[in-house]
Every structure is written in C-alpha cells, then in structure tokens.
Design a protein around this motif. Sequence first.
Motif, PDB file in Angstrom:
ATOM      1  N   PHE A 182      20.847  13.076 -19.037  1.00  0.00           N
ATOM      2  CA  PHE A 182      19.995  14.268 -18.952  1.00  0.00           C
ATOM      3  C   PHE A 182      19.229  14.354 -17.648  1.00  0.00           C
ATOM      4  N   ASP A 183      19.042  15.588 -17.245  1.00  0.00           N
ATOM      5  CA  ASP A 183      18.178  15.855 -16.101  1.00  0.00           C
ATOM      6  C   ASP A 183      17.051  16.757 -16.631  1.00  0.00           C
ATOM      7  N   LEU A 184      15.878  16.157 -16.860  1.00  0.00           N
ATOM      8  CA  LEU A 184      14.750  16.947 -17.383  1.00  0.00           C
ATOM      9  C   LEU A 184      14.112  17.719 -16.235  1.00  0.00           C
ATOM     10  N   VAL A 185      14.166  19.037 -16.325  1.00  0.00           N
ATOM     11  CA  VAL A 185      13.697  19.836 -15.183  1.00  0.00           C
ATOM     12  C   VAL A 185      12.290  20.384 -15.385  1.00  0.00           C
ATOM     13  N   LEU A 186      11.819  20.414 -16.630  1.00  0.00           N
ATOM     14  CA  LEU A 186      10.468  20.937 -16.868  1.00  0.00           C
ATOM     15  C   LEU A 186       9.865  20.361 -18.145  1.00  0.00           C
ATOM     16  N   LEU A 187       8.610  19.914 -18.035  1.00  0.00           N
ATOM     17  CA  LEU A 187       7.833  19.482 -19.207  1.00  0.00           C
ATOM     18  C   LEU A 187       6.511  20.232 -19.172  1.00  0.00           C
ATOM     19  N   THR A 188       5.939  20.523 -20.345  1.00  0.00           N
ATOM     20  CA  THR A 188       4.661  21.245 -20.353  1.00  0.00           C
ATOM     21  C   THR A 188       3.693  20.673 -21.394  1.00  0.00           C
ATOM     22  N   THR A 189       2.407  20.840 -21.103  1.00  0.00           N
ATOM     23  CA  THR A 189       1.369  20.462 -22.055  1.00  0.00           C
ATOM     24  C   THR A 189       0.216  21.443 -21.958  1.00  0.00           C
ATOM     25  N   ASN A 190      -0.694  21.364 -22.893  1.00  0.00           N
ATOM     26  CA  ASN A 190      -1.926  22.130 -22.768  1.00  0.00           C
ATOM     27  C   ASN A 190      -2.978  21.231 -22.122  1.00  0.00           C
ATOM     28  N   ARG A 191      -3.386  20.181 -22.852  1.00  0.00           N
ATOM     29  CA  ARG A 191      -4.439  19.293 -22.350  1.00  0.00           C
ATOM     30  C   ARG A 191      -3.975  17.891 -21.977  1.00  0.00           C
ATOM     31  N   ASN A 192      -2.934  17.425 -22.653  1.00  0.00           N
ATOM     32  CA  ASN A 192      -2.610  16.001 -22.616  1.00  0.00           C
ATOM     33  C   ASN A 192      -1.879  15.592 -21.331  1.00  0.00           C
ATOM     34  N   TYR A 193      -2.600  15.657 -20.203  1.00  0.00           N
ATOM     35  CA  TYR A 193      -1.956  15.439 -18.906  1.00  0.00           C
ATOM     36  C   TYR A 193      -1.531  13.985 -18.690  1.00  0.00           C
ATOM     37  N   LYS A 194      -2.208  13.051 -19.383  1.00  0.00           N
ATOM     38  CA  LYS A 194      -1.852  11.633 -19.197  1.00  0.00           C
ATOM     39  C   LYS A 194      -0.482  11.334 -19.815  1.00  0.00           C
ATOM     40  N   GLU A 195      -0.292  11.856 -21.040  1.00  0.00           N
ATOM     41  CA  GLU A 195       1.005  11.685 -21.710  1.00  0.00           C
ATOM     42  C   GLU A 195       2.103  12.383 -20.901  1.00  0.00           C
ATOM     43  N   SER A 212      -7.576  20.055 -17.518  1.00  0.00           N
ATOM     44  CA  SER A 212      -6.516  19.043 -17.456  1.00  0.00           C
ATOM     45  C   SER A 212      -5.649  19.233 -16.214  1.00  0.00           C
ATOM     46  N   PHE A 213      -5.398  20.492 -15.867  1.00  0.00           N
ATOM     47  CA  PHE A 213      -4.606  20.812 -14.670  1.00  0.00           C
ATOM     48  C   PHE A 213      -5.280  20.210 -13.430  1.00  0.00           C
ATOM     49  N   ASN A 214      -6.597  20.437 -13.313  1.00  0.00           N
ATOM     50  CA  ASN A 214      -7.333  19.921 -12.150  1.00  0.00           C
ATOM     51  C   ASN A 214      -7.409  18.401 -12.155  1.00  0.00           C
ATOM     52  N   LEU A 215      -7.626  17.822 -13.339  1.00  0.00           N
ATOM     53  CA  LEU A 215      -7.684  16.364 -13.433  1.00  0.00           C
ATOM     54  C   LEU A 215      -6.360  15.732 -13.026  1.00  0.00           C
ATOM     55  N   PHE A 216      -5.261  16.350 -13.467  1.00  0.00           N
ATOM     56  CA  PHE A 216      -3.931  15.824 -13.126  1.00  0.00           C
ATOM     57  C   PHE A 216      -3.749  15.820 -11.606  1.00  0.00           C
ATOM     58  N   ARG A 217      -4.117  16.942 -10.988  1.00  0.00           N
ATOM     59  CA  ARG A 217      -3.904  17.062  -9.540  1.00  0.00           C
ATOM     60  C   ARG A 217      -4.780  16.082  -8.757  1.00  0.00           C
ATOM     61  N   LYS A 218      -5.971  15.831  -9.300  1.00  0.00           N
ATOM     62  CA  LYS A 218      -6.879  14.903  -8.638  1.00  0.00           C
ATOM     63  C   LYS A 218      -6.357  13.460  -8.761  1.00  0.00           C
ATOM     64  N   LYS A 219      -5.961  13.104  -9.979  1.00  0.00           N
ATOM     65  CA  LYS A 219      -5.552  11.726 -10.239  1.00  0.00           C
ATOM     66  C   LYS A 219      -4.199  11.375  -9.645  1.00  0.00           C
ATOM     67  N   PHE A 220      -3.269  12.331  -9.708  1.00  0.00           N
ATOM     68  CA  PHE A 220      -1.891  12.009  -9.320  1.00  0.00           C
ATOM     69  C   PHE A 220      -1.455  12.793  -8.090  1.00  0.00           C
ATOM     70  N   LYS A 221      -2.419  13.026  -7.174  1.00  0.00           N
ATOM     71  CA  LYS A 221      -2.104  13.953  -6.071  1.00  0.00           C
ATOM     72  C   LYS A 221      -1.069  13.424  -5.082  1.00  0.00           C
ATOM     73  N   ASN A 222      -0.896  12.112  -5.030  1.00  0.00           N
ATOM     74  CA  ASN A 222       0.097  11.595  -4.084  1.00  0.00           C
ATOM     75  C   ASN A 222       1.523  11.614  -4.620  1.00  0.00           C
ATOM     76  N   LYS A 223       1.602  11.904  -5.875  1.00  0.00           N
ATOM     77  CA  LYS A 223       2.945  11.868  -6.475  1.00  0.00           C
ATOM     78  C   LYS A 223       3.689  13.167  -6.172  1.00  0.00           C
ATOM     79  N   ARG A 224       5.014  13.096  -6.290  1.00  0.00           N
ATOM     80  CA  ARG A 224       5.785  14.278  -5.875  1.00  0.00           C
ATOM     81  C   ARG A 224       6.141  15.194  -7.048  1.00  0.00           C
ATOM     82  N   PHE A 225       5.081  15.712  -7.688  1.00  0.00           N
ATOM     83  CA  PHE A 225       5.290  16.681  -8.765  1.00  0.00           C
ATOM     84  C   PHE A 225       4.954  18.076  -8.274  1.00  0.00           C
ATOM     85  N   LYS A 226       5.623  19.058  -8.850  1.00  0.00           N
ATOM     86  CA  LYS A 226       5.170  20.436  -8.647  1.00  0.00           C
ATOM     87  C   LYS A 226       4.457  20.809  -9.939  1.00  0.00           C
ATOM     88  N   VAL A 227       3.147  20.999  -9.856  1.00  0.00           N
ATOM     89  CA  VAL A 227       2.376  21.265 -11.070  1.00  0.00           C
ATOM     90  C   VAL A 227       1.889  22.704 -11.077  1.00  0.00           C
TER      91      VAL A 227
END
Length: 386
Positions: free
Chosen positions: A29-42, A62-77
């Motif tokens: 599988f190639d997972l191309v998109l995952l979504t959540t409401n609040r649970n950004y850690k999971e 949660s959107f802002n927290l994710f971007r702050k915590k994982f900003k060096n990672k190569r995700f498109k959020v």
Amino acid sequence: MKKKIAILGSTGSIGKSTIDILKKNKNEFDLVLLTTNRNYKELYTQAKIFNVKNLIITNNKSFNLFRKKFKNKRFKVFNNFSCLNRIFKKKIDYSMSAISGLDGLEPTLKIIKFSKKIAVANKEAIICGWSLIKKALKKNNTEFLPVDSEHFSIWSLIKNHQNELIDKVYLTASGGPFLNFPFNKLKKVLPKNAIKHPNWSMGKKISIDSATMMNKVFEVIETQRIFDLPKSKIHILIHEKSYVHAIVQFKNGLNKILAHDTSMKIPIFNTIYENKKFIKTKDLDIRNLNNLNLKIIDKKKFPLIEILKFIPETNSLFETLLVSANDELVNLFLDKKISYINFQKRLKNFIKLKEFRKLRRKKPKNIKEIYALNEYVRLKIKSLCI
Ligand code: NDP
Ligand code: MG
C-alpha cells in the motif's frame, strides 16, 4: 503496483482498525492521505509508519501544535478538505470514510471524485446525504462499499442478485445493555450504564444509540438508501450474541445468513481485499449457531423504534432533523442534563413539531442545506432543554 489509499478519520476506531489491517501487508500500500480532528500525535505515529506525505488536521489548535512540534519533517499538513485538488493528481484506488458525525459528509462527497472505490463507515453521511452521495458516485464513476457490519453483510449476500429477487432483509440488533433490564428501572439509568455495550467496543455516542435502538433506526435508513429497498422489506431481529449480522430472504425460496465475529476488522478487511487475501479468524462457533435465539423487538422498552414509521422512502431533510436532534439530546444525556427516558420522549416529540412537517417531502438540494438545518436543530434543542 502499490494500492493508493486514503483514510478520512484515521485516528478513530474504524480508522485505526483500517490502519492495523494495512500494517500487516505494508508493502502493498501507498497511503497518500490521513486525517484527524484533534489527535495529531496519533496521526504523526501513523504517518511515520506508512511514510504518508499528506495530512489533514481540522482542529486549529492541533493543526498549529503539529506544525510547531514536527516542523522539520517532510509532511504537507492542511487544515481542511479544500486541499484535495492539490493532493490528488489522479484517482486513487480506495478511500475509507470514517469521520464520525455529519461533519464527515462534506469530506466524503469531496473524496468521491478522487477515488475508484470508497468504503463508507460514516453513517450520518449516508443517512442525511445519500442523494448527494449517489449523484457524486455516478458522476465520477466511483464504486461504493458499505462498512457497517449489517450493510456489509447484506451487500455480500445480495451481490450478483437482482433487487426484484429480494423478498425481505433482516438486520440483527444485540439489544444493547438494557435488553434484559427491568423496564421500571430504566428511569434511573445513568450514562455509564448506557455506554456499556455487551458485544462491541465503540465510542460513547454510538453506544448510547445502541442502548436506545436508535442505531437500528439509522441502520434501516442506511439499508433503504444503499440497497434501494422499500421500508416494508426491512425488518429488525434481536440477536444477543451479534454473531449473525443480516439475513436475506429471496423470492427463489433461499434464505441466506451472514455470520462473523463481532469485529469491525472483518468487514473493513473485506472491503480492502475483496476475497483476494485471507484474514486469520476464529473457527465457526457452533455454540453461537445453536443458540441464535432471534426475537422481535419489545417496542415498550425501545420506544424510539416507532420513529421508523416517519421515515420517508427516499432521502429527505427529515433524516438530518433526526440525526441532529438525536445527537444533541444524546449529548445532553451524557452531560447528565436530561434523563434516559426523558431524552427519548423529547426526541419523539421534537421531530413531530409542526414546523418540521414539510421536511419529509424535501430532498436535500446541496450540502449547505443539510448543514444549515443541522445547526438550526441543535440550537433549538439547546434552547428548549437547557
Ligand atoms: P471515532 O469517534 O472513534 O473516530 C472518528 C474519527 O473522525 C477520528 O479520526 C476523529 O478525530 C475524526 N473526526 C471527528 N470529528 C471530526 C470533525 N469534525 N472533522 C474531521 N474529523 C473528525 O468514530 P468511529 O471510528 O467509531 O466511527 C466512525 C464512523 O463509523 C461513525 O459515523 C460511526 O457511526 C460509524 N461506524 C462505527 C462503527 C464502530 O464500530 N466504531 C461501526 C459502524 C459504523 P479525533 O481522533 O481527533 O477525534
Ligand atoms: Mg451496525
């Protein structure tokens, strides 16, 4: 070639079960998109396992927290579902629609355009917006797969049969925590008693719907819509063990029964693999088969079943009224602002209000109309009950 997959609501119960199934054969599988409401850690954990590039986090904090915590990672959020045009250049193989509540309707409609197949668990989307979903499926030539266990069972049983051959469809209901509870004690029931489902492990809201049997009312509507069957052909049977999920009586004299363990992983697995792979399951449980013990519903104990008589034969705005009013009243019960018996009485009375009478004849024109009614109903319930 790897199967391209998207999961809407990947951090929920259905979403996580889907992830667990995919994990077993990760390389396929190639997972191309995952979504959540609040649970950004999971979501982050899931994204790392499958190396997923595109993520949607709808809750702003949660959107802002994710971007702050994982900003060096190569995700498109992204923060909402308007980004799908940018994510998908062509159709992917399979999407799972597993956001809870009516908020799942819009993403479901949006992702249909980009999916060859869409498996839909989100009941509210089917119940309130089926006419919109059906139109989008047709327009985009997308295949629909039901995930809810009863509907997956019916779908499996009637595959390759013409609708005219179907005489009756039986959905089973476990009866929930109060099946054998004394009627006169229901008055004192608390949220903690009502959420204790004997067979399935589910979220609070759907557990309350199982206790009141509202879940079966919803599932009858889902059956009407998905399989284009009249209400008169759809029946409910109590089956405490939840081993059999549906029975179809055909006009050629055959009755087909579908039984499986009480795990949502079984229908989910089968929507992904469609008999091309095998799942490890327990042996057929003969004791369960010897003791099916099917019964009809006691309408006195489960008064919400009577709502079925108000359900129109085709999708209307009445279903949004029902879903939204029930949802809001369940919240009030969970917050202990209203009793178990009282919230059901109020629901029955509320949907009969004169101002809502015309809804049964109104087919939803668009999603805006559904969301506007949903908002109106919730405010009205709050103003009446608090
Ligand atoms: P959960 O509450 O466990 O998960 C819901 C998912 O949707 C989570 O990922 C959640 O994010 C996300 N979500 C919730 N609200 C929003 C929102 N407003 N916008 C975007 N995403 C949102 O639900 P379930 O997995 O139990 O159920 C999903 C659907 O499937 C429901 O409609 C349910 O009725 C149906 N269903 C469930 C069954 C079951 O056994 N669980 C059986 C049959 C049908 P977060 O994690 O941040 O909350
Ligand atoms: Mg079900």
